[in-house]
Motif scaffolding. Structure first.
Motif, short mmCIF file in Angstrom:
data_model
loop_
_atom_site.label_atom_id
_atom_site.label_comp_id
_atom_site.label_asym_id
_atom_site.label_seq_id
_atom_site.Cartn_x
_atom_site.Cartn_y
_atom_site.Cartn_z
N ASN A 133 24.63 31.72 37.39
CA ASN A 133 25.60 32.78 37.06
C ASN A 133 25.56 33.79 38.21
OD1 ASN A 133 27.16 34.80 36.06
ND2 ASN A 133 26.14 34.93 34.07
N ARG A 185 24.68 29.43 33.47
CA ARG A 185 25.77 29.06 32.55
C ARG A 185 25.62 27.57 32.29
NH1 ARG A 185 27.28 33.69 30.75
NH2 ARG A 185 28.45 35.02 32.14
N VAL A 186 25.93 27.17 31.08
CA VAL A 186 25.83 25.75 30.74
C VAL A 186 27.13 25.30 30.09
CG1 VAL A 186 24.71 26.25 28.52
CG2 VAL A 186 24.43 23.99 29.56
N THR A 187 27.60 24.11 30.47
CA THR A 187 28.78 23.51 29.85
C THR A 187 28.45 22.09 29.45
OG1 THR A 187 29.61 22.88 32.04
CG2 THR A 187 30.49 24.90 31.10
N GLN A 188 29.00 21.70 28.33
CA GLN A 188 28.79 20.34 27.82
C GLN A 188 29.77 19.40 28.50
OE1 GLN A 188 26.33 19.96 25.38
NE2 GLN A 188 26.54 17.76 25.71
N GLU A 189 29.26 18.29 29.03
CA GLU A 189 30.10 17.26 29.64
C GLU A 189 29.71 15.93 29.01
OE1 GLU A 189 29.64 17.38 33.88
OE2 GLU A 189 30.55 19.37 34.04
N THR A 203 19.06 30.59 30.62
CA THR A 203 20.39 30.72 30.01
C THR A 203 20.43 31.95 29.10
OG1 THR A 203 20.71 28.33 30.13
CG2 THR A 203 22.14 29.53 28.62
N GLN A 258 24.59 18.13 29.83
CA GLN A 258 24.84 19.56 29.99
C GLN A 258 24.73 19.90 31.47
OE1 GLN A 258 21.91 21.19 27.19
NE2 GLN A 258 23.65 21.85 25.95
N ARG A 259 25.77 20.55 31.98
CA ARG A 259 25.79 20.94 33.39
C ARG A 259 25.42 22.41 33.48
NH1 ARG A 259 27.30 18.78 38.04
NH2 ARG A 259 28.14 16.98 36.94
N TYR A 260 24.48 22.70 34.35
CA TYR A 260 23.99 24.07 34.54
C TYR A 260 24.47 24.60 35.87
CZ TYR A 260 21.02 23.32 30.53
OH TYR A 260 20.56 23.07 29.26
N ARG A 261 24.89 25.86 35.86
CA ARG A 261 25.33 26.54 37.08
C ARG A 261 24.68 27.91 37.12
NH1 ARG A 261 29.67 23.88 34.89
NH2 ARG A 261 30.80 22.50 36.29
#
Length: 116
Positions: A76, A63-67, A57, A71-74
């Motif tokens: 980039n 990319r990381v988003t809080q759910e 990251t 944490q969901r990682y995608r």
């Protein structure tokens, strides 16, 4: 992209585990995976995984988003595309007959546009 950024990205990929993580997340595209799914799929201890995810990251490869509590990682993908562009920006510049690399028609086309 500058040389320092490219170097940082390559350094973060210089681990078999991190390379496996990136390739897994590339396969999952825009949906990505939560950390637990990554750990389970790759049979990694979660404590070990968090170190690798942080490194990737920070190198802007993930990319990381809080759910909620997850944490969901995608991957980039645009940063990876930039890295490939950085590597190939002078593709075939020294060759008079065009690009010899497979799948580099874009490179050849941009080179032809720049010729007098």
């Amino acid at each position: 992209m500058d040389k320092s950024t490219a170097t940082h990205m390559f350094e973060s990929l210089a681990s078999g585990v991190r390379l496996d993580i990136v390739r897994l997340l590339v396969r999952h595209g825009h949906e990505g995976l939560v950390a637990g799914e990554i750990a389970e799929t790759l049979s990694l201890p979660r404590t070990n995984l968090s170190f690798h995810l942080k490194t990737l990251t920070q190198a802007d490869l993930l990319r990381v988003t809080q759910e909620g509590r997850y944490q969901r990682y995608r991957a980039n993908l645009s940063a990876m595309d930039d890295l490939v562009r950085y590597l190939t920006e002078n593709c075939c510049a020294a060759e008079s007959e065009g690009c010899a690399l497979p799948g580099t028609t874009e490179c050849l086309e941009s080179r032809e546009k720049s010729l007098p």
